[in-house]
Motif scaffolding. Structure first.
Motif, PDB file in Angstrom:
ATOM      1  N   GLU A  72       0.879  -1.165   0.000  1.00 16.68           N
ATOM      2  CA  GLU A  72       0.000   0.000   0.000  1.00 16.68           C
ATOM      3  C   GLU A  72       0.917   1.217   0.000  1.00 16.68           C
ATOM      4  OE1 GLU A  72      -4.065   0.936   2.194  1.00 16.68           O
ATOM      5  OE2 GLU A  72      -2.377   0.871   3.593  1.00 16.68           O
ATOM      6  N   VAL A  73       0.695   2.119  -0.970  1.00 16.07           N
ATOM      7  CA  VAL A  73       1.577   3.269  -1.154  1.00 16.07           C
ATOM      8  C   VAL A  73       0.727   4.530  -1.280  1.00 16.07           C
ATOM      9  CG1 VAL A  73       3.395   4.262  -2.603  1.00 16.07           C
ATOM     10  CG2 VAL A  73       3.230   1.780  -2.364  1.00 16.07           C
ATOM     11  N   ARG A  74       1.156   5.606  -0.613  1.00 19.80           N
ATOM     12  CA  ARG A  74       0.410   6.871  -0.622  1.00 19.80           C
ATOM     13  C   ARG A  74       1.213   7.938  -1.357  1.00 19.80           C
ATOM     14  NH1 ARG A  74      -0.245   8.805   5.027  1.00 19.80           N
ATOM     15  NH2 ARG A  74       1.956   9.220   4.770  1.00 19.80           N
ATOM     16  N   LEU A  75       0.519   8.699  -2.217  1.00 23.12           N
ATOM     17  CA  LEU A  75       1.126   9.818  -2.927  1.00 23.12           C
ATOM     18  C   LEU A  75       0.358  11.092  -2.622  1.00 23.12           C
ATOM     19  CD1 LEU A  75       3.167  10.848  -5.095  1.00 23.12           C
ATOM     20  CD2 LEU A  75       1.361  10.423  -6.783  1.00 23.12           C
ATOM     21  N   LEU A  76       1.059  12.081  -2.059  1.00 27.68           N
ATOM     22  CA  LEU A  76       0.486  13.413  -1.876  1.00 27.68           C
ATOM     23  C   LEU A  76       0.866  14.210  -3.114  1.00 27.68           C
ATOM     24  CD1 LEU A  76      -0.893  15.680  -0.340  1.00 27.68           C
ATOM     25  CD2 LEU A  76       1.284  16.126   0.816  1.00 27.68           C
ATOM     26  N   THR A  77      -0.121  14.621  -3.890  1.00 29.67           N
ATOM     27  CA  THR A  77       0.165  15.331  -5.138  1.00 29.67           C
ATOM     28  C   THR A  77       0.564  16.772  -4.854  1.00 29.67           C
ATOM     29  OG1 THR A  77      -2.176  15.868  -5.452  1.00 29.67           O
ATOM     30  CG2 THR A  77      -1.359  13.831  -6.471  1.00 29.67           C
ATOM     31  N   THR A  78       1.489  17.269  -5.667  1.00 28.07           N
ATOM     32  CA  THR A  78       2.052  18.605  -5.461  1.00 28.07           C
ATOM     33  C   THR A  78       1.931  19.441  -6.734  1.00 28.07           C
ATOM     34  OG1 THR A  78       4.238  17.826  -6.108  1.00 28.07           O
ATOM     35  CG2 THR A  78       3.707  17.750  -3.758  1.00 28.07           C
ATOM     36  N   GLU A  79       2.187  20.706  -6.593  1.00 23.27           N
ATOM     37  CA  GLU A  79       2.064  21.663  -7.695  1.00 23.27           C
ATOM     38  C   GLU A  79       2.918  21.264  -8.906  1.00 23.27           C
ATOM     39  OE1 GLU A  79       0.443  24.608  -9.729  1.00 23.27           O
ATOM     40  OE2 GLU A  79      -0.108  24.258  -7.639  1.00 23.27           O
ATOM     41  N   ASN A  80       4.083  20.695  -8.685  1.00 27.41           N
ATOM     42  CA  ASN A  80       4.943  20.336  -9.818  1.00 27.41           C
ATOM     43  C   ASN A  80       4.409  19.127 -10.605  1.00 27.41           C
ATOM     44  OD1 ASN A  80       5.623  18.617  -7.678  1.00 27.41           O
ATOM     45  ND2 ASN A  80       7.712  18.358  -8.390  1.00 27.41           N
ATOM     46  N   MET A  81       3.296  18.536 -10.165  1.00 22.83           N
ATOM     47  CA  MET A  81       2.656  17.435 -10.893  1.00 22.83           C
ATOM     48  C   MET A  81       1.503  17.933 -11.767  1.00 22.83           C
ATOM     49  SD  MET A  81       2.476  14.612  -7.886  1.00 22.83           S
ATOM     50  CE  MET A  81       3.925  14.094  -7.003  1.00 22.83           C
ATOM     51  N   ALA A  82       1.187  19.227 -11.667  1.00 20.68           N
ATOM     52  CA  ALA A  82       0.049  19.793 -12.395  1.00 20.68           C
ATOM     53  C   ALA A  82       0.281  19.749 -13.900  1.00 20.68           C
ATOM     54  CB  ALA A  82      -0.205  21.228 -11.953  1.00 20.68           C
ATOM     55  N   ALA A  83      -0.769  19.401 -14.609  1.00 21.44           N
ATOM     56  CA  ALA A  83      -0.726  19.358 -16.073  1.00 21.44           C
ATOM     57  C   ALA A  83      -1.269  20.640 -16.690  1.00 21.44           C
ATOM     58  CB  ALA A  83      -1.521  18.163 -16.586  1.00 21.44           C
ATOM     59  N   ASP A  84      -2.029  21.406 -15.912  1.00 23.15           N
ATOM     60  CA  ASP A  84      -2.640  22.621 -16.456  1.00 23.15           C
ATOM     61  C   ASP A  84      -2.907  23.632 -15.339  1.00 23.15           C
ATOM     62  OD1 ASP A  84      -4.947  21.752 -15.119  1.00 23.15           O
ATOM     63  OD2 ASP A  84      -5.799  20.867 -16.925  1.00 23.15           O
ATOM     64  N   GLU A  85      -3.439  24.770 -15.729  1.00 24.49           N
ATOM     65  CA  GLU A  85      -3.695  25.849 -14.776  1.00 24.49           C
ATOM     66  C   GLU A  85      -4.802  25.522 -13.778  1.00 24.49           C
ATOM     67  OE1 GLU A  85      -1.837  28.566 -14.329  1.00 24.49           O
ATOM     68  OE2 GLU A  85      -0.544  27.694 -15.881  1.00 24.49           O
ATOM     69  N   SER A  86      -5.661  24.562 -14.087  1.00 28.80           N
ATOM     70  CA  SER A  86      -6.742  24.221 -13.159  1.00 28.80           C
ATOM     71  C   SER A  86      -6.287  23.276 -12.052  1.00 28.80           C
ATOM     72  CB  SER A  86      -7.929  23.607 -13.913  1.00 28.80           C
ATOM     73  OG  SER A  86      -7.602  22.320 -14.395  1.00 28.80           O
ATOM     74  N   GLY A  87      -5.034  22.827 -12.108  1.00 28.12           N
ATOM     75  CA  GLY A  87      -4.496  21.987 -11.044  1.00 28.12           C
ATOM     76  C   GLY A  87      -4.722  20.506 -11.208  1.00 28.12           C
ATOM     77  N   LEU A  88      -5.090  20.075 -12.418  1.00 26.48           N
ATOM     78  CA  LEU A  88      -5.224  18.638 -12.648  1.00 26.48           C
ATOM     79  C   LEU A  88      -3.836  18.000 -12.691  1.00 26.48           C
ATOM     80  CD1 LEU A  88      -8.003  18.469 -15.382  1.00 26.48           C
ATOM     81  CD2 LEU A  88      -8.208  17.948 -12.948  1.00 26.48           C
ATOM     82  N   VAL A  89      -3.700  16.872 -12.014  1.00 32.36           N
ATOM     83  CA  VAL A  89      -2.427  16.160 -11.957  1.00 32.36           C
ATOM     84  C   VAL A  89      -2.274  15.305 -13.209  1.00 32.36           C
ATOM     85  CG1 VAL A  89      -1.158  14.360 -10.687  1.00 32.36           C
ATOM     86  CG2 VAL A  89      -2.374  16.166  -9.438  1.00 32.36           C
ATOM     87  N   HIS A  90      -1.091  15.320 -13.800  1.00 34.92           N
ATOM     88  CA  HIS A  90      -0.808  14.493 -14.979  1.00 34.92           C
ATOM     89  C   HIS A  90      -0.947  13.020 -14.590  1.00 34.92           C
ATOM     90  CE1 HIS A  90       1.498  12.404 -18.065  1.00 34.92           C
ATOM     91  NE2 HIS A  90       1.215  13.450 -18.829  1.00 34.92           N
ATOM     92  N   GLY A  91      -1.636  12.246 -15.417  1.00 36.53           N
ATOM     93  CA  GLY A  91      -1.891  10.829 -15.140  1.00 36.53           C
ATOM     94  C   GLY A  91      -0.632   9.995 -14.982  1.00 36.53           C
ATOM     95  N   GLY A  92       0.471  10.448 -15.533  1.00 30.52           N
ATOM     96  CA  GLY A  92       1.721   9.713 -15.401  1.00 30.52           C
ATOM     97  C   GLY A  92       2.169   9.579 -13.953  1.00 30.52           C
ATOM     98  N   PHE A  93       1.865  10.570 -13.128  1.00 32.50           N
ATOM     99  CA  PHE A  93       2.219  10.489 -11.712  1.00 32.50           C
ATOM    100  C   PHE A  93       1.348   9.452 -10.995  1.00 32.50           C
ATOM    101  CE2 PHE A  93       3.697  14.712 -12.928  1.00 32.50           C
ATOM    102  CZ  PHE A  93       5.018  14.618 -12.528  1.00 32.50           C
ATOM    103  N   VAL A  94       0.073   9.409 -11.356  1.00 37.04           N
ATOM    104  CA  VAL A  94      -0.837   8.420 -10.770  1.00 37.04           C
ATOM    105  C   VAL A  94      -0.426   7.013 -11.235  1.00 37.04           C
ATOM    106  CG1 VAL A  94      -3.233   7.679 -10.566  1.00 37.04           C
ATOM    107  CG2 VAL A  94      -2.681  10.125 -10.641  1.00 37.04           C
ATOM    108  N   PHE A  95      -0.063   6.886 -12.498  1.00 35.28           N
ATOM    109  CA  PHE A  95       0.406   5.604 -13.009  1.00 35.28           C
ATOM    110  C   PHE A  95       1.709   5.204 -12.312  1.00 35.28           C
ATOM    111  CE2 PHE A  95       2.887   2.895 -15.785  1.00 35.28           C
ATOM    112  CZ  PHE A  95       1.982   1.859 -16.003  1.00 35.28           C
ATOM    113  N   GLY A  96       2.609   6.175 -12.102  1.00 36.81           N
ATOM    114  CA  GLY A  96       3.860   5.887 -11.398  1.00 36.81           C
ATOM    115  C   GLY A  96       3.612   5.345 -10.001  1.00 36.81           C
ATOM    116  N   LEU A  97       2.617   5.889  -9.321  1.00 36.91           N
ATOM    117  CA  LEU A  97       2.219   5.394  -8.004  1.00 36.91           C
ATOM    118  C   LEU A  97       1.781   3.936  -8.093  1.00 36.91           C
ATOM    119  CD1 LEU A  97       1.219   5.650  -5.009  1.00 36.91           C
ATOM    120  CD2 LEU A  97      -0.927   6.546  -5.993  1.00 36.91           C
ATOM    121  N   ALA A  98       0.908   3.636  -9.039  1.00 35.85           N
ATOM    122  CA  ALA A  98       0.413   2.265  -9.197  1.00 35.85           C
ATOM    123  C   ALA A  98       1.544   1.300  -9.562  1.00 35.85           C
ATOM    124  CB  ALA A  98      -0.683   2.226 -10.262  1.00 35.85           C
ATOM    125  N   ASP A  99       2.421   1.743 -10.443  1.00 30.81           N
ATOM    126  CA  ASP A  99       3.565   0.921 -10.846  1.00 30.81           C
ATOM    127  C   ASP A  99       4.469   0.644  -9.653  1.00 30.81           C
ATOM    128  OD1 ASP A  99       5.465  -0.321 -12.726  1.00 30.81           O
ATOM    129  OD2 ASP A  99       6.656   1.480 -12.393  1.00 30.81           O
TER     130      ASP A  99
END
Length: 101
Positions: A26-53
């Motif tokens: 079980e692994v926890r990821l706190l998302t940060t500003e440097n993971m944002a894909a756009d101005e609305s603050g959506l996190v790039h899916g690659g970081f979420v995939f990296g967590l799962a991997d």
């Protein structure tokens, strides 16, 4: 249980292990500003995939584990500041191949 794989992973980018047992993690990821894909603050899916991997690699927990294939389904967007938790469990082992959910 000691983690013997992915020793140099940056846990700020891929998550922090919360629980590790034989065939499970079980692994926890706190998302940060440097993971944002756009101005609305959506996190790039690659970081979420990296967590799962990373969670899957720890569930296998072999020094030379590599990802051979994956099937991913994103359920909803993640925003900067949200915490995401991945749980991985080894479902099947055939020789050197592991199937992880």
């Amino acid at each position: 249980m000691d983690i013997i794989t992915h020793q140099k992973i940056d846990q700020k980018l891929c998550g922090t292990p919360l629980s590790v047992d034989t065939g499970f993690s079980e692994v926890r990821l706190l998302t940060t500003e440097n993971m944002a894909a756009d101005e609305s603050g959506l996190v790039h899916g690659g970081f979420v995939f990296g967590l799962a991997d990373y969670a899957a690699m720890i569930a296998v927990n072999h020094p030379h584990v590599v990802l051979g294939a994956s099937d991913v389904k994103f359920l909803k967007p993640v925003r900067v500041g949200e915490t995401v938790v991945a749980r991985a469990r080894v479902q099947e082992v055939k020789g050197k191949k592991y199937w992880v959910s």
